[in-house]
Design a protein around this motif. Structure first.
Motif, short mmCIF file in Angstrom:
data_model
loop_
_atom_site.label_atom_id
_atom_site.label_comp_id
_atom_site.label_asym_id
_atom_site.label_seq_id
_atom_site.Cartn_x
_atom_site.Cartn_y
_atom_site.Cartn_z
N PHE A 29 -14.49 2.46 -19.47
CA PHE A 29 -12.97 2.45 -19.38
C PHE A 29 -12.39 3.84 -18.72
O PHE A 29 -11.52 3.72 -18.00
N SER A 30 -12.90 4.88 -19.10
CA SER A 30 -12.46 6.09 -18.60
C SER A 30 -12.47 6.32 -17.07
O SER A 30 -11.89 7.00 -16.24
N ARG A 31 -13.46 5.46 -16.54
CA ARG A 31 -13.69 5.27 -15.09
C ARG A 31 -12.91 4.39 -14.26
O ARG A 31 -13.01 4.08 -13.23
N LEU A 32 -12.00 3.64 -14.88
CA LEU A 32 -11.12 2.76 -14.50
C LEU A 32 -9.85 3.20 -14.18
O LEU A 32 -9.17 3.71 -15.15
N SER A 33 -9.37 3.03 -12.89
CA SER A 33 -7.94 2.95 -12.52
C SER A 33 -7.44 1.72 -12.96
O SER A 33 -7.87 0.61 -12.73
N ARG A 50 0.70 1.74 -12.03
CA ARG A 50 -0.79 1.99 -12.00
C ARG A 50 -1.05 3.43 -12.91
O ARG A 50 -0.08 4.19 -12.65
N ILE A 51 -1.85 3.62 -13.53
CA ILE A 51 -2.33 4.73 -13.96
C ILE A 51 -3.79 4.95 -13.67
O ILE A 51 -4.64 4.32 -13.82
N THR A 52 -4.07 6.33 -12.96
CA THR A 52 -5.39 6.62 -12.60
C THR A 52 -6.23 7.30 -13.61
O THR A 52 -5.86 7.09 -14.69
N ARG A 56 -2.46 9.78 -13.46
CA ARG A 56 -1.32 10.00 -12.62
C ARG A 56 -0.59 8.44 -12.74
O ARG A 56 -1.53 7.49 -12.62
N GLU A 57 0.70 8.49 -12.60
CA GLU A 57 1.35 7.31 -12.71
C GLU A 57 2.24 6.90 -11.41
O GLU A 57 2.59 7.78 -11.04
N TYR A 58 2.12 5.73 -11.37
CA TYR A 58 2.96 5.03 -10.31
C TYR A 58 3.55 3.80 -10.57
O TYR A 58 3.17 3.00 -11.35
N ILE A 69 3.78 3.42 -18.31
CA ILE A 69 2.30 3.02 -18.42
C ILE A 69 1.32 4.13 -19.12
O ILE A 69 1.88 5.33 -18.66
N SER A 70 0.73 4.09 -19.81
CA SER A 70 -0.17 4.98 -20.45
C SER A 70 -1.49 4.46 -20.78
O SER A 70 -1.83 3.09 -20.67
N ARG A 71 -2.33 5.31 -21.08
CA ARG A 71 -3.63 4.99 -21.51
C ARG A 71 -4.36 5.70 -22.50
O ARG A 71 -4.00 7.02 -22.58
N ASP A 72 -5.22 5.09 -23.49
CA ASP A 72 -5.86 5.58 -24.62
C ASP A 72 -7.28 5.60 -24.32
O ASP A 72 -7.70 4.37 -24.62
#
Length: 114
Positions: A29-33, A50-52, A56-58, A69-72
């Motif tokens: 998962f950590s390699r997925l934008s 989008r989150i890279t 980085r957020e767009y 948008i956020s990611r864990d």
């Protein structure tokens, strides 16, 4: 093979909030934008946010200031926090992962109505 599964869609009144989740399995998962798209009835699928891989957020102009948008990476999950929802936010929301190969989830319905 990465599999994406969205959840959190619901019916909400204008001005309300929702949080969508997209859980990933079967890959790194950590390699997925990661991104969220949405498709309103009779319309094409549009970019939302989008989150890279380095967080980085767009955002689309239509949601800027209202959606986050956020990611864990520990939970292999990306989120979309939606607030100040409008009628025009009604759509099926899709999660998209990009590692060079594109992956899509099955979508979750968000309906904004009074």
């Amino acid at each position: 093979q990465v599999q994406l599964s969205e959840s959190g869609g619901d019916s909400v009144q204008p001005g309300g909030s929702l949080r969508l989740s997209c859980a990933a399995s079967g890959g790194s998962f950590s390699r997925l934008s990661m991104a969220w798209y949405r498709q309103a009835p009779g319309m094409g699928r549009d970019f939302v946010a989008r989150i890279t891989t380095d967080s980085r957020e767009y955002y689309a102009d239509s949601v800027k200031g209202r959606f986050t948008i956020s990611r864990d990476n520990a939970k292999n999950t990306v989120y979309l926090q939606m607030s100040s929802l409008k009628f025009e936010d009604t759509a099926v929301y899709y999660c998209r992962g990009d590692s060079g190969t594109i992956y899509w989830g099955q979508g979750t319905q968000v309906t904004v109505s009074s």
